[in-house]
Write a protein that holds these residues in place. Structure first.
Motif, PDB file in Angstrom:
ATOM      1  N   UNK A 344       0.830  -1.195   0.000  1.00 16.70           N
ATOM      2  CA  UNK A 344       0.000   0.000   0.000  1.00 16.70           C
ATOM      3  C   UNK A 344       0.869   1.252   0.000  1.00 16.70           C
ATOM      4  N   UNK A 345       0.231   2.385  -0.238  1.00 10.99           N
ATOM      5  CA  UNK A 345       0.943   3.665  -0.313  1.00 10.99           C
ATOM      6  C   UNK A 345       0.260   4.667   0.605  1.00 10.99           C
ATOM      7  N   UNK A 346       1.054   5.443   1.326  1.00 11.97           N
ATOM      8  CA  UNK A 346       0.540   6.536   2.153  1.00 11.97           C
ATOM      9  C   UNK A 346       1.258   7.820   1.746  1.00 11.97           C
ATOM     10  N   UNK A 347       0.481   8.836   1.364  1.00 11.58           N
ATOM     11  CA  UNK A 347       1.046  10.112   0.930  1.00 11.58           C
ATOM     12  C   UNK A 347       0.532  11.209   1.856  1.00 11.58           C
ATOM     13  N   UNK A 348       1.432  11.949   2.462  1.00 10.78           N
ATOM     14  CA  UNK A 348       1.068  13.005   3.406  1.00 10.78           C
ATOM     15  C   UNK A 348       1.356  14.380   2.810  1.00 10.78           C
ATOM     16  N   UNK A 349       0.366  15.277   2.922  1.00  5.18           N
ATOM     17  CA  UNK A 349       0.542  16.655   2.476  1.00  5.18           C
ATOM     18  C   UNK A 349       1.119  17.476   3.623  1.00  5.18           C
ATOM     19  N   UNK A 350       2.040  18.361   3.298  1.00  5.75           N
ATOM     20  CA  UNK A 350       2.629  19.209   4.329  1.00  5.75           C
ATOM     21  C   UNK A 350       2.989  20.561   3.740  1.00  5.75           C
ATOM     22  N   UNK A 351       3.123  21.560   4.613  1.00  5.28           N
ATOM     23  CA  UNK A 351       3.587  22.894   4.205  1.00  5.28           C
ATOM     24  C   UNK A 351       4.457  23.457   5.324  1.00  5.28           C
ATOM     25  N   UNK A 352       4.806  24.736   5.212  1.00  5.92           N
ATOM     26  CA  UNK A 352       5.718  25.310   6.199  1.00  5.92           C
ATOM     27  C   UNK A 352       5.140  25.319   7.610  1.00  5.92           C
ATOM     28  N   UNK A 353       3.799  25.269   7.714  1.00  7.34           N
ATOM     29  CA  UNK A 353       3.162  25.314   9.031  1.00  7.34           C
ATOM     30  C   UNK A 353       3.082  23.940   9.692  1.00  7.34           C
ATOM     31  N   UNK A 354       3.140  22.882   8.904  1.00 10.50           N
ATOM     32  CA  UNK A 354       2.986  21.528   9.448  1.00 10.50           C
ATOM     33  C   UNK A 354       4.257  20.687   9.309  1.00 10.50           C
ATOM     34  N   UNK A 355       5.325  21.307   8.840  1.00 11.25           N
ATOM     35  CA  UNK A 355       6.550  20.569   8.557  1.00 11.25           C
ATOM     36  C   UNK A 355       7.098  19.866   9.800  1.00 11.25           C
ATOM     37  N   UNK A 356       7.015  20.530  10.956  1.00 12.22           N
ATOM     38  CA  UNK A 356       7.569  19.951  12.180  1.00 12.22           C
ATOM     39  C   UNK A 356       6.826  18.682  12.586  1.00 12.22           C
ATOM     40  N   UNK A 357       5.510  18.625  12.327  1.00  9.53           N
ATOM     41  CA  UNK A 357       4.746  17.419  12.639  1.00  9.53           C
ATOM     42  C   UNK A 357       5.235  16.243  11.800  1.00  9.53           C
ATOM     43  N   UNK A 358       5.502  16.517  10.507  1.00  8.20           N
ATOM     44  CA  UNK A 358       6.000  15.459   9.623  1.00  8.20           C
ATOM     45  C   UNK A 358       7.373  14.977  10.083  1.00  8.20           C
ATOM     46  N   UNK A 359       8.250  15.895  10.448  1.00  5.16           N
ATOM     47  CA  UNK A 359       9.593  15.510  10.885  1.00  5.16           C
ATOM     48  C   UNK A 359       9.523  14.663  12.158  1.00  5.16           C
ATOM     49  N   UNK A 360       8.585  14.999  13.046  1.00  5.10           N
ATOM     50  CA  UNK A 360       8.425  14.219  14.264  1.00  5.10           C
ATOM     51  C   UNK A 360       7.953  12.806  13.946  1.00  5.10           C
ATOM     52  N   UNK A 361       7.005  12.696  13.013  1.00  4.12           N
ATOM     53  CA  UNK A 361       6.507  11.374  12.602  1.00  4.12           C
ATOM     54  C   UNK A 361       7.627  10.564  11.959  1.00  4.12           C
ATOM     55  N   UNK A 362       8.406  11.201  11.083  1.00  9.60           N
ATOM     56  CA  UNK A 362       9.529  10.508  10.439  1.00  9.60           C
ATOM     57  C   UNK A 362      10.517   9.978  11.470  1.00  9.60           C
ATOM     58  N   UNK A 363      10.784  10.788  12.473  1.00 14.79           N
ATOM     59  CA  UNK A 363      11.733  10.378  13.518  1.00 14.79           C
ATOM     60  C   UNK A 363      11.209   9.187  14.306  1.00 14.79           C
ATOM     61  N   UNK A 364       9.917   9.207  14.616  1.00 15.21           N
ATOM     62  CA  UNK A 364       9.339   8.140  15.425  1.00 15.21           C
ATOM     63  C   UNK A 364       9.242   6.813  14.666  1.00 15.21           C
TER      64      UNK A 364
END
Length: 433
Positions: A344-364
């Motif tokens: 399966x594929x999961x694609x997440x949308x992000x911008x300058x306001x939500x970038x930190x949330x994505x980085x936290x998810x990537x780290x975890x």
């Protein structure tokens, strides 16, 4: 017994009747969480189970309960709590499927459906009660003759959610209404290990069974990222759906209003999209799920009400249109695809306001998400048609809201007139859907 030696349900200690039930459902061998959880559960131990979504967690607690029920059949033998209505229905269906040859009776208690019919089901003294905490508590306080004082098993599915602040008071009241001498199973894809919460659930020397790390996603899931300028967000959504044409997709948004608007917009563009959210009536929510499962609709636009536990066959793509602010929400959302060994594929949308949330998810999750191949130029080319489709969607929603409001005002005026003439108010009402 080592995991490598476990190859059949019979080797886990299940009786022949349940082994045959598994075979009838085409369950060829136990999943890792089932192999680890079923033996201690059969020994009568409390469990805390942690496993990825789509790994067979439901079977891991249904099978031991059914075996214990076969050995000692009693009404109100087990109660399973779920944070969402749809998951409760799914769990009840699995009890019925695995227990079809054992005569098991199961009652489903969820909000949005008639309490009288549910009370009738309880009057038949079912072996298993599955439901959401609020509705089960309603029946405990209002339905004559219904009690869980003889309960032998309590299961909290998606336990991290049920032990959160949202359900705290309701869960406390339910725990007071059931016996302390019981077996307790807690299962989830994401689990907090705070001792205080486990003590609230009254576990006694629980066995911790893990088939995944705390924040892991399955290896068959491809996770990607779209860095999206806010003005081009809908353009990127349509661009992804075009490039993934033929995929069965779930699009997650943050609000109920967004699900409705995006579904109408996508339908205006020729996509077969349908919404589901907590603001919809239970009948409409189930209708949307059935249309999506049957393939009549191939895009489900949803809030997190559809993220937990639901087993929807063959979801190919998950799109996080709104970035999840919590790593648990991300794990549960992307867990709707790549289930039971499938890709399966999961694609997440992000911008300058939500970038930190994505980085936290990537780290975890321990992975850096590569970019999905879609550009601003591609999204911009679609925006003229999308803007028109969105405008029509907004108009349509406003028209429906006005019609609903007018119908409500009409009935209110009729009731006031009848009451002024000394009559009774009309029983026919229009309720918000």
């Amino acid at each position: 017994m080592a995991d490598a030696e476990v190859k059949t349900f019979k080797s886990l200690g299940l009786c022949q009747q349940l082994v045959e039930a598994c075979e009838n459902l085409k369950w060829k061998e136990p999943t890792p969480i089932q192999a680890k959880a079923i033996p201690p559960a059969l020994q009568g131990k409390d469990l805390v189970g942690l496993a990825q979504t789509g790994s067979g967690k439901t079977g891991a607690f249904v099978l031991p309960i059914l075996q214990a029920l076969l050995e000692n059949p009693k009404p109100f033998f087990a109660c399973v709590l779920s944070p969402t209505r749809e998951l409760a229905i799914q769990i009840a269906d699995e009890f019925k499927a695995l227990g079809s040859d054992t005569g098991v009776k199961c009652a489903t208690l969820i909000g949005g459906l008639d309490m009288i019919n549910q009370a009738i089901a309880l009057a038949k003294r079912p072996h298993i009660v599955v439901g959401t905490p609020g509705r089960i508590l309603d029946h405990l306080s209002q339905t004559k003759g219904f009690s869980l004082r003889s309960l032998k098993y309590l299961v909290l599915d998606e336990a991290d959610k049920l032990l959160s602040v949202d359900f705290e008071n309701t869960m406390d009241d339910i725990l007071k209404a059931i016996p302390q001498e019981r077996k307790t199973f807690l299962f989830s894809a994401t689990m907090t290990k705070k001792v205080k919460k486990l003590q609230r659930a009254c576990l006694k020397n629980p066995v911790l069974v893990e088939a995944s790390s705390k924040y892991s996603t399955v290896d068959t899931l491809t996770q990607q990222l779209c860095v999206v300028p806010p003005k081009l967000k809908d353009g990127y959504l349509v661009c992804v759906l075009i490039k993934k044409h033929g995929c069965k997709s779930m699009v997650f948004t943050r609000t109920c209003e967004s699900t409705r608007l995006l579904a109408w917009m996508l339908r205006n563009l020729g996509f077969k999209a349908i919404p589901i959210s907590g603001q919809m009536s239970q009948a409409k929510r189930l209708g949307s799920l059935n249309l999506f499962k049957s393939g009549e609709s191939d895009i489900l636009v949803c809030t997190d009400v559809a993220s937990r536990g639901l087993d929807i066959p063959s979801v190919d793509l998950v799109i996080n249109y709104d970035t999840p602010t919590n790593y648990k929400d991300y794990i549960h959302r992307v867990g709707r695809t790549a289930r039971a060994g499938k890709s399966g594929i999961a694609i997440s949308f992000s911008n300058q306001y939500t970038w930190m949330w994505i980085k936290q998810i990537e780290e975890l999750v321990g992975k850096e998400f590569p970019l999905f191949p879609c550009t601003d130029d591609e999204a911009s080319l679609l925006m003229e048609r999308i803007s028109e489709a969105r405008r029509i969607a907004v108009m349509r929603i406003k028209e429906q809201s006005c019609k609903r409001k007018n119908r409500e005002e009409e009935y209110d005026e009729t009731d006031r007139f009848v009451a002024s003439r000394g009559g009774k108010k009309s029983k026919k009402r229009i309720y918000k859907k």
